[in-house]
Design an enzyme around this catalytic site. Structure first.
Site, short mmCIF file in Angstrom:
data_model
loop_
_atom_site.label_atom_id
_atom_site.label_comp_id
_atom_site.label_asym_id
_atom_site.label_seq_id
_atom_site.Cartn_x
_atom_site.Cartn_y
_atom_site.Cartn_z
N TYR A 178 0.86 -1.20 0.00
CA TYR A 178 0.00 0.00 0.00
C TYR A 178 0.89 1.25 0.00
O TYR A 178 2.07 1.18 0.40
CB TYR A 178 -0.88 -0.07 1.26
N THR A 180 1.58 3.83 1.72
CA THR A 180 2.37 4.33 2.84
C THR A 180 3.46 3.35 3.27
O THR A 180 4.24 3.65 4.18
CB THR A 180 1.47 4.60 4.08
N LYS A 181 3.49 2.18 2.65
CA LYS A 181 4.44 1.16 3.08
C LYS A 181 5.84 1.43 2.50
O LYS A 181 5.98 2.08 1.46
CB LYS A 181 3.95 -0.24 2.66
N THR A 182 6.86 0.88 3.16
CA THR A 182 8.25 1.11 2.74
C THR A 182 8.45 0.69 1.29
O THR A 182 9.06 1.40 0.50
CB THR A 182 9.20 0.32 3.67
#
Ligand SMILES: Cc1ncc(COP(=O)(O)O)c(C=O)c1O
Length: 409
Positions: A178, A180-182
């Site tokens: 998603y 916002t993930k790294t």
């Protein structure tokens, strides 16, 4: 906002990989998804990977592939994003919520043990904020009771626990890509499976239940396929995977930037240690630092957690709350019917937690600004000994009706 809760930076390498795929003439599931799968497999050093359209899809298909269905109970945490629990409901199984460790906010293995019945078929663990669960204890418990273990590792790609990398603990480990993930693919996920059989089933179910993918048929100019079971449309596109490949290639640097930011927060906030609890740093764990969650010692504040968040906003700082317990959300409250007071640590965590801004590009100067804002709010509203527990509880109840702002899960 002086410091937003989250900021995404797309760099030249990201753009190059995306353009390469745009120019390749193949946009849907194909070689870039395979490349992303190989990178995740290599990173974990194990497992059979299947790229998917989301972690939610991964959790759903993991349960189906492990034959979890109606009549089965699945133990998980209520202190998570709703998707963890929704997946259990998708397959017609019964979610059973166990309480969390108040320090790590992860499932407490002893609370899981107390919830095991003859109907329990699986456990879904969640590595909150990128800190892996106590897998030594959870793994032993699952082996003893012959339970399947699915690791919701939406936050913990690249983390390590007790000498092993996340991806090595469960029957299936599910990562989220998603935004916002790294490692992001805008929307996406990946299931890393212990057995090839499980991975093959997940792959088939992710593409309508077809026995051959479009890409493999295209390579052989073969039009034939069969649909061997009813499946879903949960595959990842190559266009999305290209972004994931670019970010996966610099996972180490993204993780170390996050860890560095977390370390700077620790130092900057240490003087406020009698007012806030900082995230735990358990021995033998390497955290992926998806979130930096502080806990207000509300007895030391004249304001509730929600007012603290409003004051931080007035100072120009974006924050989040991870998580509103799933059983507070109205669709789940109706189904889960959790008895008041039965998950005391989950309840207490909800009324105390605040997530501060954390992303790889967060500068030392930004962290100083955030820490100064926390100090300023503390200077105005912290007090020795006054109990605002009641205020926090009232705010927690008010929160129940509020939907999550976009981008905050
Ligand atoms: C703990 C947890 N599980 C599952 C999910 C679902 O991930 P996705 O948005 O990739 O479906 C999220 C999303 O952020 C999450 O935080």
């Amino acid at each position: 906002m002086k410091v937003p809760f989250f900021k995404l930076t797309i760099d030249r390498a990201d753009r190059r990989e995306i353009t390469k795929t745009l120019d390749s003439g193949w946009l849907t599931t194909g070689p870039r998804c395979a490349e992303l799968e190989t990178l995740v497999h290599n990173q974990a050093g194990a497992g059979h990977p299947v790229a998917l359209s989301s972690a939610t899809a991964g959790l759903h298909l993991a349960l189906l592939a492990l034959d979890v269905g109606p009549g089965d109970e699945v133990i998980t945490t209520g202190f998570t994003f709703s998707a963890t629990v929704a997946a259990i409901l998708y397959v017609g199984a019964t979610p059973v919520l166990a309480d969390i460790d108040p320090e790590t906010l992860n499932l407490d293995p002893e609370c899981v043990r107390q919830k095991i019945t003859g109907k329990t078929k699986a456990v879904i663990s969640v590595d909150i904020a990128g800190l892996p669960c106590d897998y030594r204890a959870l793994g032993a418990l699952c082996r003893k009771h012959k339970l399947k273990l699915i690791c919701d590792a939406a936050h913990s790609l690249g983390a390590e626990a007790q000498g092993k990398t996340v991806g090595n603990f469960g029957d299936v480990t599910v990562f989220s890509f998603y935004s916002t993930k790294t490692v992001t693919t805008a929307e996406g996920g990946l299931a890393l499976c212990r057995s090839r059989k499980t991975a093959d089933r997940i792959r088939r179910l992710s593409l309508h239940g077809m026995d051959r993918t479009t890409f493999s048929r295209d390579k052989k100019s073969d039009w034939r396929y069969d649909v061997t079971e009813l499946g879903f449309k949960y595959n990842l596109s190559d266009l999305s995977a290209a972004l994931g490949v670019a970010r996966m290639k610099r996972l180490d640097s993204l993780l170390s930037s996050r860890a560095q930011a977390a370390g700077r927060y620790d130092l900057a906030l240490e003087p406020l240690a009698d007012l806030i609890d900082l995230p735990p740093r358990p021995y033998q764990f390497f955290q992926a630092w998806h979130l930096y969650i502080i806990k207000l010692k509300t007895k030391r504040w004249r304001i509730s957690r929600d007012t603290f968040i409003s004051e931080m906003k007035r100072q120009g700082i974006g924050t989040g709350v991870h998580y509103i317990p799933v059983y507070h959300l109205s669709a789940f409250a109706r189904i889960l019917k959790v008895k008041p007071g039965s998950l005391p640590h989950t309840e207490r965590a909800f009324s105390h937690v605040v997530s501060l801004p954390l992303y790889p590009e967060l500068k030392a100067a930004d962290i100083k600004i955030v820490a100064s804002a926390v100090s300023e709010v503390a200077r105005r509203f912290a007090s020795a000994g006054q109990d605002t527990e009641q205020g926090a509880k009232e705010d927690a109840l008010k929160m129940v009706d509020k939907p999550l702002p976009p981008g905050q899960h």
